[in-house]
Design a protein around this motif. Structure first.
Motif, short mmCIF file in Angstrom:
data_model
loop_
_atom_site.label_atom_id
_atom_site.label_comp_id
_atom_site.label_asym_id
_atom_site.label_seq_id
_atom_site.Cartn_x
_atom_site.Cartn_y
_atom_site.Cartn_z
N ARG A 86 0.84 -1.20 0.00
CA ARG A 86 0.00 0.00 0.00
C ARG A 86 0.87 1.25 0.00
O ARG A 86 2.01 1.22 0.46
N GLU A 87 0.33 2.36 -0.46
CA GLU A 87 1.01 3.64 -0.26
C GLU A 87 1.05 3.89 1.24
O GLU A 87 0.09 3.59 1.96
N VAL A 88 2.16 4.43 1.71
CA VAL A 88 2.31 4.75 3.13
C VAL A 88 2.81 6.19 3.25
O VAL A 88 3.73 6.59 2.54
N ARG A 89 2.21 6.94 4.15
CA ARG A 89 2.63 8.32 4.41
C ARG A 89 3.00 8.48 5.87
O ARG A 89 2.55 7.73 6.73
N LEU A 90 3.83 9.48 6.12
CA LEU A 90 4.18 9.86 7.48
C LEU A 90 4.68 11.29 7.46
O LEU A 90 5.02 11.82 6.40
N ASP A 91 4.71 11.90 8.63
CA ASP A 91 5.32 13.21 8.81
C ASP A 91 6.53 13.00 9.69
O ASP A 91 6.39 12.63 10.86
N ALA A 92 7.71 13.21 9.11
CA ALA A 92 8.96 12.93 9.82
C ALA A 92 9.53 14.19 10.43
O ALA A 92 9.50 15.26 9.79
N GLN A 93 10.06 14.08 11.64
CA GLN A 93 10.86 15.19 12.13
C GLN A 93 11.99 15.38 11.13
O GLN A 93 12.59 14.40 10.68
N THR A 94 12.25 16.61 10.74
CA THR A 94 13.17 16.90 9.64
C THR A 94 14.49 16.17 9.77
O THR A 94 15.00 15.61 8.79
N GLY A 95 15.05 16.12 10.95
CA GLY A 95 16.34 15.46 11.15
C GLY A 95 16.31 13.96 10.96
O GLY A 95 17.37 13.32 10.88
N ALA A 113 14.49 12.49 8.38
CA ALA A 113 14.07 12.18 7.01
C ALA A 113 14.97 11.12 6.38
O ALA A 113 14.50 10.21 5.70
N GLY A 114 16.27 11.20 6.60
CA GLY A 114 17.20 10.22 6.04
C GLY A 114 16.93 8.81 6.55
O GLY A 114 17.07 7.84 5.80
N PHE A 115 16.55 8.70 7.81
CA PHE A 115 16.21 7.39 8.37
C PHE A 115 15.04 6.78 7.60
O PHE A 115 15.08 5.62 7.20
N TYR A 116 14.01 7.56 7.36
CA TYR A 116 12.82 7.05 6.68
C TYR A 116 13.08 6.80 5.19
O TYR A 116 12.45 5.92 4.60
N GLU A 117 14.01 7.53 4.60
CA GLU A 117 14.38 7.26 3.20
C GLU A 117 14.88 5.83 3.04
O GLU A 117 14.68 5.21 2.00
N GLY A 118 15.50 5.29 4.08
CA GLY A 118 15.97 3.92 4.06
C GLY A 118 14.86 2.88 3.96
O GLY A 118 15.12 1.71 3.71
N PHE A 119 13.63 3.32 4.14
CA PHE A 119 12.46 2.43 4.04
C PHE A 119 11.66 2.74 2.78
O PHE A 119 10.52 2.30 2.65
N GLY A 120 12.25 3.50 1.87
CA GLY A 120 11.59 3.80 0.60
C GLY A 120 10.77 5.07 0.59
O GLY A 120 10.07 5.35 -0.39
N PHE A 121 10.82 5.86 1.64
CA PHE A 121 10.06 7.11 1.70
C PHE A 121 10.82 8.23 1.01
O PHE A 121 12.06 8.25 1.01
N GLY A 155 6.00 23.20 17.25
CA GLY A 155 7.34 23.69 17.60
C GLY A 155 8.48 22.83 17.11
O GLY A 155 9.64 23.12 17.40
N ILE A 156 8.19 21.75 16.38
CA ILE A 156 9.23 20.86 15.84
C ILE A 156 9.05 20.80 14.33
O ILE A 156 7.94 20.56 13.84
N MET A 157 10.15 21.01 13.59
CA MET A 157 10.06 21.01 12.14
C MET A 157 9.92 19.58 11.61
O MET A 157 10.61 18.67 12.07
N HIS A 158 9.00 19.43 10.66
CA HIS A 158 8.69 18.14 10.04
C HIS A 158 8.68 18.28 8.52
O HIS A 158 8.56 19.39 8.01
#
Length: 151
Positions: free
Chosen positions: A105-114, A116-124, A135-138
């Protein structure tokens, strides 16, 4: 160590309490981000809670995330690992399990900016501009439908 996958109604009461306590400890206290954690989505019948338990000697919640059903796609959120358990690859273990659960399935998430590289490892991939959430950048991220659980 094991991962429990359960709906809200299947979570043992003590485990549910520990999940919400961990989320509060990290997101509200540690990250100094007061926000309405109890948003009602935990209760949805299709929501699955993945709970990382350390059984030494009694079961203890050391990480968790939730997978929401957003119709034609899934959404992963509330990804958290206890401070004392970080640096051992446990968030990746939870994400691997979540991605298997989501299938192709398509999967979405809002990642804390720092992270993002971690989630890229899962195809995001980042799908939009950075934004401030409590107050936290995403950044919004998505893994397209039809992709295997782990690239």
């Amino acid at each position: 160590m094991r991962i429990l996958t359960a709906s809200f109604d299947e979570l043992p009461a003590r485990t549910a309490y520990d999940v919400w306590r961990l989320r509060q400890t990290v997101f509200v206290v540690e990250q100094e981000c007061p926000y309405p954690d109890l948003d009602g989505r935990d209760l949805e019948p299709a929501t699955r809670h993945l709970v990382l338990l350390e059984d030494d000697p009694d079961p203890r919640v050391i990480g968790t995330l939730r997978v929401l059903d957003d119709g034609d796609r899934a959404r992963i959120g509330r990804v958290v690992v206890a401070a004392e358990a970080r640096g051992r690859g446990l968030a990746a273990r939870l994400m691997d399990e979540a991605m298997t659960l989501c299938g192709e399935r398509e999967v979405r998430l809002d990642a804390q900016t720092g992270l993002a590289g971690f989630y890229e490892g899962f195809g995001f991939a980042v799908t939009g501009p950075e934004f401030d959430e409590d107050g936290i950048m995403h950044v919004p991220m998505a893994r397209p439908a039809g992709r295997p659980p782990r690239p």
